[in-house]
Design an enzyme around this catalytic site. Structure first.
Site, PDB file in Angstrom:
ATOM      1  CG  ASP A 157      -2.265   0.682   0.922  1.00  0.00           C
ATOM      2  OD1 ASP A 157      -2.239   1.885   0.593  1.00  0.00           O
ATOM      3  OD2 ASP A 157      -3.307   0.025   1.003  1.00  0.00           O
TER       4      ASP A 157
ATOM      5  CG  HIS B  20      -5.037   1.998  -1.683  1.00  0.00           C
ATOM      6  ND1 HIS B  20      -4.950   2.628  -0.475  1.00  0.00           N
ATOM      7  CD2 HIS B  20      -6.371   1.943  -1.975  1.00  0.00           C
ATOM      8  CE1 HIS B  20      -6.175   2.946  -0.043  1.00  0.00           C
ATOM      9  NE2 HIS B  20      -7.055   2.548  -0.941  1.00  0.00           N
TER      10      HIS B  20
ATOM     11  CD  GLU C 240     -10.734   3.155  -0.350  1.00  0.00           C
ATOM     12  OE1 GLU C 240     -11.582   3.734   0.336  1.00  0.00           O
ATOM     13  OE2 GLU C 240      -9.632   2.802   0.097  1.00  0.00           O
TER      14      GLU C 240
HETATM   15  C1  ACM Z   1     -10.997  -1.180   1.704  1.00  0.00           C
HETATM   16  O1  ACM Z   1     -11.369  -1.070   2.889  1.00  0.00           O
HETATM   17  N1  ACM Z   1     -10.516  -0.129   1.063  1.00  0.00           N
HETATM   18  C2  ACM Z   1     -11.068  -2.438   1.001  1.00  0.00           C
END
Ligand code: ACM
Ligand code: ZN
Length: 706
Positions: free
Chosen positions: A190, A268, A336
């Protein structure tokens, strides 16, 4: 006296017996108690038709679990029976994946113990039930026939935001297996760090797996956001070497737990873009740092979809991942993605043109680029001989052919997934995001926000009512997710996991109709918490649980109760609570802004409402409770103004306050309002709470007028 003593003894023995029967967690599918008990000696004769590594594994489990030495003999029979049991529903009905046999039969008589199962995993679970039944060297006679409700029963641990290494992970595996959990999903990459050693891309861990600031608010929220190179003195962080992973995998295999690795993409991924800026849109390096000094995460979070190098990189990384992890599934994240750079990136836009992508009513060009990206990644995963799983955003723009979806933004993604014939794992935030507080936040270490007590996790049923039997069979199971932005230490991490993961274990295993009441479950959970503590873990101290905010349980009576509220600025469409009745319904919120009683304000100056008391009324108090929760950007107001009017046209100021609202102020609740020595006469009350410079959300639950 004597008779009373004997009576008490009988009662306590009876309770002891009843307690023993109830003591298995997760509760078995069927259990009958019989007469007598089996005694475990210093040695235990074991006979089995299991062979090889699996035999060694099961013998080791017995020696550990019963604290005895295994010898040859017929006291404990471990019987592998190829005809025993039926496969997990999911496997058969959907025709996808191999049949899974995790069931077992455990028969305990005073003379011997027999466990029968179709697989080593079933025998292992029979042993876990035996271990839980055992107390002080005796096991009550019983017959258990048991199998799981779901094939997937898991925990996701975010190892990127804070690093949790080999020893920690292994300790959790040991405990998870006792509760028949069978998946550990590791979020390895991440923006905060890449945590998996790569042969081909060693710079990923060398350059991004360490930082000087451990505190998330200081590092990420307040934008320090610098990595330091591996070896920097005093740095926090770390990564899993391939040898670490091999050790974890060996322990996981011995405990029938699959490690599901997640490599996050296309969003991410700032840490990747920092080391390899050419993989970001526009190919523009935006680093301030150099590889010698601290590096700042690239402001691009997403891989460029129009760049073939992106797919080369992903294929190379995933090749190393599948070489290391035997999991049938590989998690590719997918959540996201900001997609904002794709809108203007010439490479992404050229790719969209080449693919003939045009905006559709149900999907933007960028959503379809994401879908194209995920479908290409699925081909890579399948070429490598595995199956792909991702967060529910992979539904956007069209789901890849064989993908499985983890539904996290509620259950809607999971429902859509199974209705389209795909498999889903349920991980909805409001039941299974164990990064939320589990008790009164003021008595807990800082968490991201929300309130998810054990009872709420236990109340979850992963099969939504709207599904047919065939659709429901595509729900593979459940998983609790622990994101670790605010989880800095192993002790805190364990307290977030346990005992909430015990509830997940029972939700995933026990037939819904056999699930007991919450108080009954809590009794068993308390016993297991004590065992976890005895094993050196740091579970949340359930026996001292405070519970929800007192006000949540006590409706308030006041002069504005049930009166009409006019909103001069609308409340947030994401946090409507009970709509226009929220602020005068007498119901106060609990610890969580998401509990349906707190109304959220994000528009314009924030709160600006008028209450109509219907007639001129003597008023001597007007106040509202506000919540401060910095994790999710919820702050107290910076300015309060209260005005009153008799005719709804001419208003007089009653009160105003400048409050030094600050992002640094820790989680708390505060009343903001006026209390007079004398009352004023008013029919209309206008209440304004302005955010000033601080921004963020405001949340209030009731405007109380007395
Ligand atoms: C998440 O909580 N962004 C999968
Ligand atoms: Zn691009």
């Amino acid at each position: 006296m004597k008779r009373l003593f004997r009576y008490l003894l009988c009662v306590s023995l009876a309770l002891y017996g009843a307690g023993l029967q109830a003591q298995i967690l997760p509760k078995p599918a069927s259990q009958q108690q019989a007469e007598g008990q089996f005694t475990v000696g210093k040695t235990l004769g074991v006979k089995t038709n299991v062979k090889g590594v699996e035999k060694t594994r099961l013998i080791a489990a017995i020696e550990n679990g019963l604290q005895t030495q295994v010898t040859n003999g017929a006291e404990l029979l471990l019987n592998l029976d190829k005809k025993f049991g039926k496969p997990s529903l999911t496997a058969d009905k959907a025709g996808a994946g191999d049949a899974v046999y995790e069931g077992y039969e455990l028969v305990v008589t005073p003379k011997k113990v027999t466990i029968t199962a179709r697989t080593g995993q079933g025998l292992f679970y029979g042993l876990q039930s035996l271990f839980q039944l055992q107390q002080n060297g005796t096991v009550p006679a019983t017959k258990i026939v048991d199998e799981p409700r779901f094939r997937y029963r898991g925990l996701m641990l975010d190892c990127s935001r804070h690093f949790f290494g080999k020893d920690f992970i292994i300790r959790q595996i040991h405990e998870m297996a006792k509760y028949k959990l069978n998946r550990l999903h590791l979020h390895l990459t991440d923006a905060a760090a890449w945590r998996l050693e790569m042969d081909q891309y060693p710079e990923l861990t060398k350059q991004t797996a360490f930082r000087m600031e451990n505190d998330w608010t200081k590092w990420w929220v307040n934008r320090d956001r610098r990595y330091v190179p591996e070896g920097t003195p005093g740095a926090f962080g770390g990564y899993l070497t391939k040898n670490d992973v091999r050790e974890i995998l060996a322990v996981a295999a011995d405990h029938y737990i699959t490690i599901l690795p997640e490599i996050e993409m296309p969003g991410h991924s700032e840490e990747v873009m920092t080391v390899y800026p050419e993989l970001a849109c526009g190919w523009a390096p935006v680093n301030e740092g150099t590889v010698q000094g601290p590096m700042v995460p690239n402001r691009h979070s997403d891989f460029c979809v129009g760049n073939e190098k992106t797919f080369e990189f992903i294929e190379n990384v995933l090749k190393e991942v599948v070489d290391l992890f035997p999991s049938e599934y590989i998690h590719i994240g997918g959540d996201e993605a900001g997609k904002w750079a794709w809108k203007t990136c010439p490479h992404c836009q050229a790719k969209a043109k080449e693919l003939g992508i045009v905006a559709r009513p149900d999907a933007s060009v960028e959503d379809q680029l994401q879908s194209y990206f995920i479908q290409r990644v699925e081909k890579i995963v399948e070429k490598l001989g595995r199956k792909m799983i991702g967060w529910d955003e992979i539904l956007e723009g069209g789901l890849a052919e064989n993908a499985t979806v983890m539904s996290w933004r509620g259950e809607a993604g999971g429902i859509k997934t199974v209705k389209s014939g795909h498999h889903a794992v349920m991980t909805p935030g409001s039941y299974l995001y164990i990064d939320s507080y589990q008790d009164a936040p003021q008595y807990q270490l800082e968490a991201i926000g929300g309130y998810l007590p054990l009872e709420r996790v236990y109340s979850y049923n992963p099969i939504p009512d709207s599904l047919t039997v065939a659709e429901a069979s595509l729900i593979d199971g459940v998983q609790a997710n622990l994101w670790t932005e605010y989880v800095k230490t192993p002790e805190h991490c364990e307290a977030m996991i346990w005992p909430r993961l015990l509830a997940v274990a029972e939700v995933g295993w026990t037939p819904q109709e056999l699930r007991g009441s919450y108080p009954e479950f809590k009794e068993r959970a308390l016993t297991e918490v004590a065992k976890l503590e005895a094993n050196g873990l740091h579970p949340f101290k359930l026996k001292y649980e405070f519970g929800n905010r007192r006000e949540y349980y006590e409706p308030v009576k006041h002069l504005a109760l049930g009166k009409k509220v006019t909103y001069h600025v609308p409340y947030s469409s994401s946090y409507v609570a009970a709509g226009e009745s929220t602020l005068t319904d007498g119901l106060c919120g609990g610890w969580s802004y998401g509990d349906g009683r707190w109304q959220g304000f994000i528009n314009k100056g924030r709160v600006d409402v008028t209450i109509d008391l219907e007639q001129p009324t003597d008023v001597h108090e007007v106040y509202a409770m506000f919540m401060q929760m910095p994790g999710p950007d919820i702050y107290h107001p910076a300015f309060i103004q209260i005005e009153t009017s008799l005719d709804g046209v001419n208003y007089q100021e009653l009160y105003q306050l400048d409050y030094p609202a600050s992002k640094e102020e820790p989680y708390n609740f505060k009343y903001f309002g006026w209390k007079g020595d004398k009352s004023v006469k008013a029919r209309y009350i206008r209440y304004k709470a302005n955010c000033g410079k601080i921004g963020g959300f405001q949340f209030t639950d009731e405007i109380i007028v007395k």
